[in-house]
Design an enzyme around this catalytic site. Structure first.
Site, PDB file in Angstrom:
ATOM      1  N   CYS A  68      -7.981   1.495  -3.310  1.00 15.42           N
ATOM      2  CA  CYS A  68      -7.808   2.946  -3.256  1.00 15.42           C
ATOM      3  C   CYS A  68      -8.097   3.529  -4.625  1.00 15.42           C
ATOM      4  O   CYS A  68      -7.621   3.013  -5.649  1.00 15.42           O
ATOM      5  CB  CYS A  68      -6.388   3.296  -2.819  1.00 15.42           C
ATOM      6  SG  CYS A  68      -6.100   5.083  -2.696  1.00 15.42           S
ATOM      7  N   HIS A 119      -7.924   5.148   6.603  1.00 15.96           N
ATOM      8  CA  HIS A 119      -7.461   5.172   5.216  1.00 15.96           C
ATOM      9  C   HIS A 119      -7.421   6.610   4.700  1.00 15.96           C
ATOM     10  O   HIS A 119      -6.423   7.042   4.094  1.00 15.96           O
ATOM     11  CB  HIS A 119      -8.395   4.309   4.367  1.00 15.96           C
ATOM     12  CG  HIS A 119      -8.049   4.240   2.921  1.00 15.96           C
ATOM     13  ND1 HIS A 119      -7.633   3.078   2.300  1.00 15.96           N
ATOM     14  CD2 HIS A 119      -8.057   5.184   1.933  1.00 15.96           C
ATOM     15  CE1 HIS A 119      -7.401   3.312   1.026  1.00 15.96           C
ATOM     16  NE2 HIS A 119      -7.661   4.589   0.780  1.00 15.96           N
ATOM     17  N   GLU A 120      -8.500   7.362   4.936  1.00 13.18           N
ATOM     18  CA  GLU A 120      -8.554   8.728   4.414  1.00 13.18           C
ATOM     19  C   GLU A 120      -7.608   9.653   5.170  1.00 13.18           C
ATOM     20  O   GLU A 120      -6.955  10.516   4.562  1.00 13.18           O
ATOM     21  CB  GLU A 120      -9.987   9.261   4.472  1.00 13.18           C
ATOM     22  CG  GLU A 120     -10.992   8.457   3.654  1.00 13.18           C
ATOM     23  CD  GLU A 120     -10.570   8.224   2.207  1.00 13.18           C
ATOM     24  OE1 GLU A 120      -9.884   9.091   1.625  1.00 13.18           O
ATOM     25  OE2 GLU A 120     -10.900   7.164   1.664  1.00 13.18           O
ATOM     26  N   HIS A 168      -4.037   9.435   3.971  1.00 12.17           N
ATOM     27  CA  HIS A 168      -3.738  10.193   2.752  1.00 12.17           C
ATOM     28  C   HIS A 168      -3.187  11.580   3.080  1.00 12.17           C
ATOM     29  O   HIS A 168      -2.364  12.122   2.321  1.00 12.17           O
ATOM     30  CB  HIS A 168      -5.006  10.362   1.911  1.00 12.17           C
ATOM     31  CG  HIS A 168      -5.253   9.253   0.934  1.00 12.17           C
ATOM     32  ND1 HIS A 168      -4.335   8.903  -0.038  1.00 12.17           N
ATOM     33  CD2 HIS A 168      -6.324   8.440   0.753  1.00 12.17           C
ATOM     34  CE1 HIS A 168      -4.828   7.908  -0.760  1.00 12.17           C
ATOM     35  NE2 HIS A 168      -6.019   7.607  -0.304  1.00 12.17           N
TER      36      HIS A 168
END
Length: 229
Positions: free
Chosen positions: A144, A186-187, A190
């Site tokens: 990351c 993953h994004e 966030h």
């Protein structure tokens, strides 16, 4: 544990202030203007920054079309410079539900096969969501840009149904698998204040240097045996 004693007062605004439309316009406008006049790229914030632990605000007209376009262009430039395959707005300290994604990195045929890694053309995702499709799962190392210097194994759904809005307002839905699904998850994580380390098998955590020296194979079998996870 290092001996650290805080001094002074935090300089970051409150979560309520960071989510306000006025603060978002001012902050994003400042970044875009600096980039336009000097080429300066804002830093990617690191773990400990409050924006990485907030649920980001829905994109709902806080930025006008021109400012939104400028910010997405800036995000893409930061992602390329890092370099990375995705970047979420909170990684620039801006708690808005948007991310940019693109994966054109060359990998070996074996790695591409084992990780199901195929090129992903650039797109910007506003207010993205995803849901697992089926029960298939996959575990691989992730890094990351906001936790620089480390990687860890994350077990995720291998197939997802994704939904997002385009900058012009159109709604897109697409099925992603393999590495493309991993990037999207993953994004999007966030935007809910989740960093991959929250989902990682902690015994797998490694510095980038050790990863490259010891565990940078297409799969994780060697790391699993060597690190005991």
């Amino acid at each position: 544990m290092p001996d650290r004693h805080p001094t002074g007062s935090p300089s970051d605004p409150s979560p309520a202030t960071m989510a306000s439309a006025a603060w978002l316009r001012e902050t994003v406008g400042s970044m875009v203007e600096r980039h336009g006049t000097t080429g300066e790229l804002p830093p990617i914030v690191q773990l400990g920054h409050p924006a990485l632990r907030m649920r980001a605000a829905e994109v709902d007209g806080q930025l006008d079309d021109g400012l939104l376009d400028g910010f997405l262009r800036l995000m893409r430039a930061v992602m390329h410079a890092a370099p990375g395959v995705g970047l979420a707005a909170p990684q620039l300290g801006v708690p808005l539900r948007m991310a940019v994604l693109e994966d054109q990195f060359q990998v070996s045929p074996e790695t591409a096969d084992v990780r199901e890694r195929r090129p992903l053309d650039f797109f910007a995702a506003l207010n993205p969501t995803y849901a697992p499709r089926g029960t298939r799962r996959a575990a691989f190392y992730e890094g990351c840009l906001s936790f620089a210097g480390f990687q860890g194994v994350v077990d995720r759904p291998a197939d997802i149904d994704a939904r997002w809005e385009e900058p012009g307002g159109a709604v897109r839905q697409e099925a992603f698998s393999g590495w493309q699904a991993r990037i999207f998850q993953h994004e999007t994580d966030h935007l809910d204040g989740i960093v991959y380390i929250d989902r990682a098998l902690t015994r797998s955590l490694t510095t980038n240097a050790n990863y490259l020296q010891r565990w940078a194979s297409p799969g994780i079998e060697g790391a699993r045996a060597g690190l005991g996870f």
